[in-house]
Motif scaffolding. Sequence first.
Motif, PDB file in Angstrom:
ATOM      1  N   ALA A  16      40.420 -48.918 -68.287  1.00 32.39           N
ATOM      2  CA  ALA A  16      39.779 -50.163 -67.860  1.00 32.39           C
ATOM      3  C   ALA A  16      38.320 -50.150 -68.291  1.00 32.39           C
ATOM      4  CB  ALA A  16      39.883 -50.304 -66.352  1.00 32.39           C
ATOM      5  N   GLU A  20      35.301 -54.625 -64.837  1.00 36.14           N
ATOM      6  CA  GLU A  20      36.585 -55.326 -64.733  1.00 36.14           C
ATOM      7  C   GLU A  20      37.046 -55.319 -63.273  1.00 36.14           C
ATOM      8  OE1 GLU A  20      40.967 -55.268 -66.916  1.00 36.14           O
ATOM      9  OE2 GLU A  20      39.528 -53.698 -67.403  1.00 36.14           O
ATOM     10  N   PRO A  21      37.469 -56.458 -62.732  1.00 36.39           N
ATOM     11  CA  PRO A  21      37.931 -56.510 -61.342  1.00 36.39           C
ATOM     12  C   PRO A  21      39.096 -55.546 -61.101  1.00 36.39           C
ATOM     13  CG  PRO A  21      37.631 -58.720 -62.210  1.00 36.39           C
ATOM     14  CD  PRO A  21      37.499 -57.772 -63.374  1.00 36.39           C
ATOM     15  N   LEU A  23      41.523 -55.580 -58.928  1.00 35.67           N
ATOM     16  CA  LEU A  23      42.835 -56.226 -58.780  1.00 35.67           C
ATOM     17  C   LEU A  23      43.430 -56.571 -60.141  1.00 35.67           C
ATOM     18  CD1 LEU A  23      42.542 -58.659 -55.736  1.00 35.67           C
ATOM     19  CD2 LEU A  23      43.770 -56.494 -55.864  1.00 35.67           C
ATOM     20  N   GLN A  24      42.597 -56.970 -61.078  1.00 36.38           N
ATOM     21  CA  GLN A  24      43.058 -57.305 -62.432  1.00 36.38           C
ATOM     22  C   GLN A  24      43.566 -56.060 -63.149  1.00 36.38           C
ATOM     23  OE1 GLN A  24      40.338 -59.811 -64.680  1.00 36.38           O
ATOM     24  NE2 GLN A  24      40.819 -58.661 -66.532  1.00 36.38           N
ATOM     25  N   VAL A  25      42.871 -54.955 -62.989  1.00 28.64           N
ATOM     26  CA  VAL A  25      43.298 -53.686 -63.592  1.00 28.64           C
ATOM     27  C   VAL A  25      44.653 -53.269 -63.022  1.00 28.64           C
ATOM     28  CG1 VAL A  25      42.751 -51.237 -63.895  1.00 28.64           C
ATOM     29  CG2 VAL A  25      40.931 -52.949 -64.023  1.00 28.64           C
ATOM     30  N   ALA A  27      46.962 -55.163 -61.694  1.00 31.42           N
ATOM     31  CA  ALA A  27      48.005 -56.073 -62.185  1.00 31.42           C
ATOM     32  C   ALA A  27      48.396 -55.720 -63.616  1.00 31.42           C
ATOM     33  CB  ALA A  27      47.519 -57.516 -62.102  1.00 31.42           C
ATOM     34  N   ARG A  28      47.417 -55.408 -64.453  1.00 36.97           N
ATOM     35  CA  ARG A  28      47.722 -55.003 -65.834  1.00 36.97           C
ATOM     36  C   ARG A  28      48.548 -53.734 -65.876  1.00 36.97           C
ATOM     37  NH1 ARG A  28      44.423 -52.897 -69.225  1.00 36.97           N
ATOM     38  NH2 ARG A  28      42.537 -52.792 -68.002  1.00 36.97           N
ATOM     39  N   SER A  32      50.997 -53.250 -57.632  1.00 36.38           N
ATOM     40  CA  SER A  32      50.737 -54.343 -56.701  1.00 36.38           C
ATOM     41  C   SER A  32      49.877 -53.860 -55.539  1.00 36.38           C
ATOM     42  CB  SER A  32      52.068 -54.891 -56.173  1.00 36.38           C
ATOM     43  OG  SER A  32      51.828 -55.885 -55.211  1.00 36.38           O
ATOM     44  N   CYS A  58      39.717 -56.421 -53.545  1.00 34.38           N
ATOM     45  CA  CYS A  58      39.575 -57.819 -53.945  1.00 34.38           C
ATOM     46  C   CYS A  58      38.141 -58.184 -54.330  1.00 34.38           C
ATOM     47  CB  CYS A  58      40.075 -58.760 -52.855  1.00 34.38           C
ATOM     48  SG  CYS A  58      39.015 -58.840 -51.398  1.00 34.38           S
ATOM     49  N   ALA A  61      34.910 -53.872 -58.459  1.00 37.71           N
ATOM     50  CA  ALA A  61      35.126 -53.778 -59.897  1.00 37.71           C
ATOM     51  C   ALA A  61      35.076 -52.311 -60.312  1.00 37.71           C
ATOM     52  CB  ALA A  61      34.056 -54.575 -60.634  1.00 37.71           C
TER      53      ALA A  61
END
Length: 79
Positions: A16, A20-21, A23-25, A27-28, A32, A58, A61
């Motif tokens: 990552a 980078e957030p 939660l986004q990492v 999800a990628r 969950s 949430c 980062a």
Amino acid sequence: MSVCIQFLPDDVTIAAEPGEPLLQVAARAGVSIPTGCLMGSCHACEVEIDGEEAICSCISAVPSGRSQMTVNLYCDPSW
């Protein structure tokens, strides 16, 4: 410089970028993280970083200045 992030207990590792957030990492990576308010108030998305610090994912980062970190997901049966 990317940061190597390991998600536990799934043992999934992903690269990552700092800032980078989280939660986004996740999800990628196909991991969950439960969420509630998405503002850091309800703590449904609380995870443990490197076995020490608990943070709300949430509103967090990927930190800069690190080469790796471990994110341990909590399991809260009330969510």
